[in-house]
Design a protein around this motif. Structure first.
Motif, short mmCIF file in Angstrom:
data_model
loop_
_atom_site.label_atom_id
_atom_site.label_comp_id
_atom_site.label_asym_id
_atom_site.label_seq_id
_atom_site.Cartn_x
_atom_site.Cartn_y
_atom_site.Cartn_z
N THR A 1 -2.43 9.13 1.01
CA THR A 1 -2.61 9.09 2.42
C THR A 1 -1.17 9.65 2.97
OG1 THR A 1 -3.83 7.15 2.25
CG2 THR A 1 -2.82 7.70 4.55
N LEU A 2 -0.11 9.59 2.69
CA LEU A 2 1.20 10.12 3.10
C LEU A 2 0.95 11.60 2.92
CD1 LEU A 2 3.73 7.46 1.99
CD2 LEU A 2 2.84 7.94 4.32
N GLU B 1 0.64 -1.28 0.03
CA GLU B 1 -0.10 0.07 0.16
C GLU B 1 0.91 1.22 -0.01
OE1 GLU B 1 -3.49 0.04 0.13
OE2 GLU B 1 -3.43 2.20 0.00
N ARG B 2 1.97 1.13 0.75
CA ARG B 2 2.74 2.54 0.83
C ARG B 2 3.19 2.75 -0.70
NH1 ARG B 2 7.79 0.67 4.31
NH2 ARG B 2 7.31 -1.51 3.07
N THR C 1 9.75 7.53 5.31
CA THR C 1 8.93 6.94 4.11
C THR C 1 8.33 8.13 3.22
OG1 THR C 1 8.32 5.41 5.98
CG2 THR C 1 6.70 5.50 3.85
N GLY D 1 -2.03 5.16 -1.37
CA GLY D 1 -1.09 5.03 -0.14
C GLY D 1 -0.40 6.39 0.05
N ASP E 1 10.37 12.44 7.51
CA ASP E 1 10.12 10.92 7.72
C ASP E 1 10.68 10.14 6.47
OD1 ASP E 1 7.58 9.16 9.07
OD2 ASP E 1 8.26 8.74 7.10
N LEU F 1 2.77 13.85 9.90
CA LEU F 1 4.03 13.33 9.28
C LEU F 1 4.88 14.58 9.09
CD1 LEU F 1 3.47 10.20 7.28
CD2 LEU F 1 4.40 10.33 9.82
N ALA G 1 -0.80 13.30 5.53
CA ALA G 1 -0.33 13.26 6.91
C ALA G 1 0.76 14.25 6.73
CB ALA G 1 0.25 11.90 7.02
#
Lengths: 473, 362
Positions: free
Chosen positions: B43-44, B34-35, B59, B40, B57, B53, B47
């Motif tokens: 979603t990041l 998903e990342r 990721t 995904g 970060d 986030l 954030a």
């Protein structure tokens, strides 16, 4: 959502103990245990709007043995485990409300077998529905369940949620095609239920119990599904009616005269107009309802079936009836149904797609009720759905920045769910209960049945680690 | 938490998180994770926008760069999310200071040196600039930056296909697509505008990636990619349609397949035209993955060579299985990627740009 029952004994707090993480890494390898904030953030939600909870860890196993080791450890240490496929469900069933581990099955995605002789296929949990259907089609076979998310969703996810689709009336839903499962119990035992047999009555029907259990009883790792011979051809027609009552009468009459169509879908007036605004298909904007009807089988049978359905619509007083002349024509007609979601999703940032279901004769009454309720709460709503199944998808769109829009939408849905139950219907036809519909489950099942669910849950999952807070938790 | 205004609010809000983008995404296909899916990543981004986030970060850094930017997700998105624009905004913020990939910084700087690009075009023998833009031509041919230096024969082939219809205005720099994809969309915007001033009217491009960027800044009506321009121009001027012969090797018709350019397909929505033109001179073969990214992805093959190779391998396997003579491309980075990949495998399949293919049939 409150923490209740067995879930109160679960591990909680920031992060998992170091020794637990070390064991998990030993099972699946370092790169398949995710714990950092950014790594777990994408697994904090699925396709359900407004639900989000960040897990402590995400674990991606590759084998059934790894799943077994993870679950045995989780039971030993009281760590919540929420199984997840592709995260396309619409009931917040994969939201880790109690933290812990999100167990992602997408790495287990092989089609193991397609048998023409036995009319079945065996796939690993994370195989997508479309991959299974394509593998079957390559051998001239049909995997009948076709949920809207079929290109995304996993077969294990479909089984866990008992996904439906557009062919439900004629072909049934996922549960009608699950022959056997390989599952891992929360305590770590690997078990096979059912098998390759259409007939097998030895023991309780655990395969059916696990189908629709939403990841609360066991983790599904392998599925054996039944297949059908691929129908030779299919065709589609469209009819417009002044109002939904007429469309509802046409649906009843079509079925009463002995036709069991493969497709019987409707769009209400608001949905027709949203689709027309989006795609300019030349739909009749004045129509109160659009009914798509279709069938599959041998060419002669299909032609006769389509003509019978068209005649019924005309007799009922349809404003217009059109039959597709070829495959391309059918696709063009079905496109109106396919773009319902895209058309509605573009209207506002939040799209709440619900799926109450009522007995087929109550369809028109339910749509009228939905209109009245959403008007009362000043909510923008359009409805489409599977007329043959009485399965409606009232879709509410709103901007979260618009004052109390969210609360008005939630208030409207609360009334809609109760109205559906009052008509002898249910709170969800095919999306599932998850966290999203859990508050209404008691009203739907009653106290005795809910208590039985809890006892079943405890029998499978004594430590209460699997998807805590959902269904019988 | 208050929003940080890193992203256009409406664009970021449009995603309904349905996940329909997952099967379209080449990096999700590689990882099943998903990342590394469009949903995904959004979603990041959300954030990052809300402050759950921050840009340190790891990721966020990894996923902002792992994404190919191919925009295949946009074509299957029911909510019409403009993922390409969101990715540009993400990299604008993410790839600053110590977070800029060094190769991205070097490329961004290098391609701003217009005199150097012009000199490279002269030395390598690309089509000669014809002076200021003429008002009496159908379109102005864009030379590109790296294309001019690495594939100078493309612009010359276009002039052979379209004698008198186009000019080659002097003073063309890089269009800025490279900058838009590498964390500097402000410069990218300015460079496209500058190019638009040098070439008022319709700009003809041989590169899908450049075309999509210029169209985003100047408007779709200002841009024509070669295949759509040829079909339109020859349709309107049948007298200018050259006699294209059918190509043969060893006495049999040439078998040729297309590798789509992602931004031509997903950004400018041009798919049928190059196929139609190839079919006029060769037996056209549709490869199963023709429409998915080849891993060149603009500068991705330079920034992430190993991942680029993994994406490419799927295509090379298909090409080898298809018994082809030519693989046709419609974007310069794809051409470089495919030439290198097929050479490494010792394949006999020739990689040609559509302009070269058609010019060889004159």
């Amino acid at each position: 959502m409150s923490t209740q029952g067995t879930t109160s004994r679960l591990h909680s707090g920031p992060g998992l103990p170091a020794d637990v993480l070390a064991e998990l890494r030993g099972f699946v390898g370092d790169q398949h245990v995710l714990v950092h904030d950014g790594d777990v953030e994408p697994f904090s939600r699925d396709a359900t709007p407004l639900f989000r909870a960040r897990p402590d860890a995400v674990v991606l196993p590759a084998t059934t043995a790894e799943v077994s080791a993870i679950l045995a450890l989780a039971t030993r240490r009281g760590i919540p485990v929420t199984p997840r496929g592709a995260g396309s469900n619409l009931a917040a069933a994969t939201i880790p409300e109690h933290g812990g581990i999100v167990l992602v099955l997408t790495r287990m995605n092989r089609v193991l077998e397609v048998s023409q002789g036995e009319l079945l296929a065996v796939v690993q949990a994370g195989t997508t529905t479309a991959t299974l259907a394509d593998a079957a089609a390559a051998k001239g076979l049909l995997y009948a369940p076709d949920p809207g998310s079929r290109t995304v969703s996993t077969v294990a996810g479909n089984v866990a949620m008992c996904a439906g689709g557009l062919r439900g009336l004629k072909y049934g839903v996922t549960r009608n095609y699950v022959l056997g499962l390989e599952v891992v119990l929360p305590t770590g035992e690997v078990m096979r239920t059912g098998g390759r047999l259409w007939k097998d009555v030895a023991g309780y029907d655990l395969t059916r119990l696990l189908t629709g259990s939403e990841g609360t009883l066991a983790v599904i790792t392998e599925i054996t599904v039944g297949l059908l011979p691929m129908p030779a051809t299919s065709s589609t027609g469209v009819a417009y009616f002044d109002n939904l009552s007429d469309a509802g009468r046409a649906v009843a009459q079509i079925i009463a005269q002995g036709t069991l169509p493969a497709t019987l879908e409707f769009l209400d007036n608001r949905c027709v107009n949203a689709v027309e605004d989006y795609a300019q298909l030349g739909l009749d904007r004045q129509a109160g309802a659009l009914l798509l009807f279709g069938d599959d089988g041998g060419p002669d049978v299909v032609a006769a079936s389509l003509q019978r359905m068209a005649d019924v619509c005309t007799d009922i007083g349809a404003r217009g009836v059109t039959l597709a002349q070829d495959i391309a024509g059918s696709e063009a007609l079905l496109y109106a149904r396919r773009c319902s979601l895209p058309a509605l999703a573009r209207l506002a940032p939040i799209t709440m797609l619900e799926d109450v279901t009522v007995p087929r004769p109550k369809l028109a009454e339910m749509v009228d009720t939905i209109d009245a309720i959403t008007a009362k709460h000043d909510v923008t709503c359009a409805t489409f759905g599977h007329a043959g199944d009485g399965n409606l998808h009232p879709t509410v769109v709103f901007d979260p920045g618009d004052g109390d829009a969210r609360h008005r939408a939630e208030a409207a849905f609360d009334e809609i769910f109760h109205a559906a139950m009052a008509l002898g219907g249910t709170i969800t036809g095919e999306h599932g209960v998850g966290a999203a519909k859990r508050p209404w489950l008691a009203a739907r099942l009653g106290p005795d049945q809910l208590a039985l669910l809890k006892r079943i849950k405890t029998a499978f999952d004594p430590a209460g680690i699997l998807n805590p807070g959902k269904l019988g938790s | 938490m208050t929003d940080r205004d890193i992203f256009d609010k409406d664009l970021l809000a449009a995603c309904i998180s349905c996940g329909f983008c997952l099967p379209a995404c080449p990096t999700y296909a590689m990882t099943q994770d998903e990342r590394s899916s469009p949903r995904g990543r959004i979603t990041l981004m959300r954030a990052l926008e809300t402050g759950r986030l921050d840009e340190d970060d790891p990721t966020l850094q990894e996923q902002s760069s792992f994404c190919l930017g191919c925009r295949a997700c946009e074509t299957v998105c029911p909510a019409g999310v403009q993922y390409g624009a969101l990715l540009e905004q993400w990299r604008d913020h993410q790839w600053r200071g110590r977070h800029v990939p060094p190769a991205a910084l070097a490329l961004r700087t290098g391609m701003r040196a217009k005199p150097l690009i012009e000199a490279a075009g002269r030395i390598r023998g690309a089509a000669k600039p014809t002076g200021p833009a003429r008002p009496d031509v159908e379109a102005h041919l864009m030379l590109g930056c790296a294309e001019r230096a690495m594939f100078p024969q493309l612009s010359k082939a276009v002039l052979r296909l379209l004698p008198d219809a186009v000019d080659v205005p002097s003073g063309q720099g890089c269009c800025g697509a490279l900058h838009a994809h590498n964390g500097d969309s402000r410069t990218a915007h300015r460079m496209a505008e500058e190019l638009g001033e040098v070439m008022p009217g319709v700009i003809l491009t041989t590169a899908g990636g450049c075309g999509a960027h210029v169209a985003q800044v100047l408007g779709r009506e200002r841009v024509r990619e070669l295949s759509e321009f040829l079909l339109q121009y020859w349709g309107e001027h049948p007298d200018r349609l050259p006699d294209l012969r059918r190509l043969t090797v060893d006495g049999r018709p040439v078998r040729a397949a297309l590798q789509d350019s992602c931004h031509l397909r997903n950004g400018l929505h041009v798919t049928a035209e190059p196929r139609e033109l190839i079919a006029r001179v060769a037996d056209y073969v549709e490869l199963p993955s023709a429409g998915t990214c080849c891993g060149a992805a603009g500068t991705y093959s330079i920034l992430r060579p190993e991942d680029s190779q993994r994406v490419l391998d799927i295509h090379l396997d298909e090409i080898e299985a298809a018994d082809l003579d030519y693989l046709i491309v419609v974007n310069m980075p794809c051409q470089r990627q495919m030439i290198n990949g097929l050479k490494r495998r010792g394949s006999k399949v020739r990689v040609l740009h559509l302009a070269e293919l058609l010019a060889s049939a004159l």
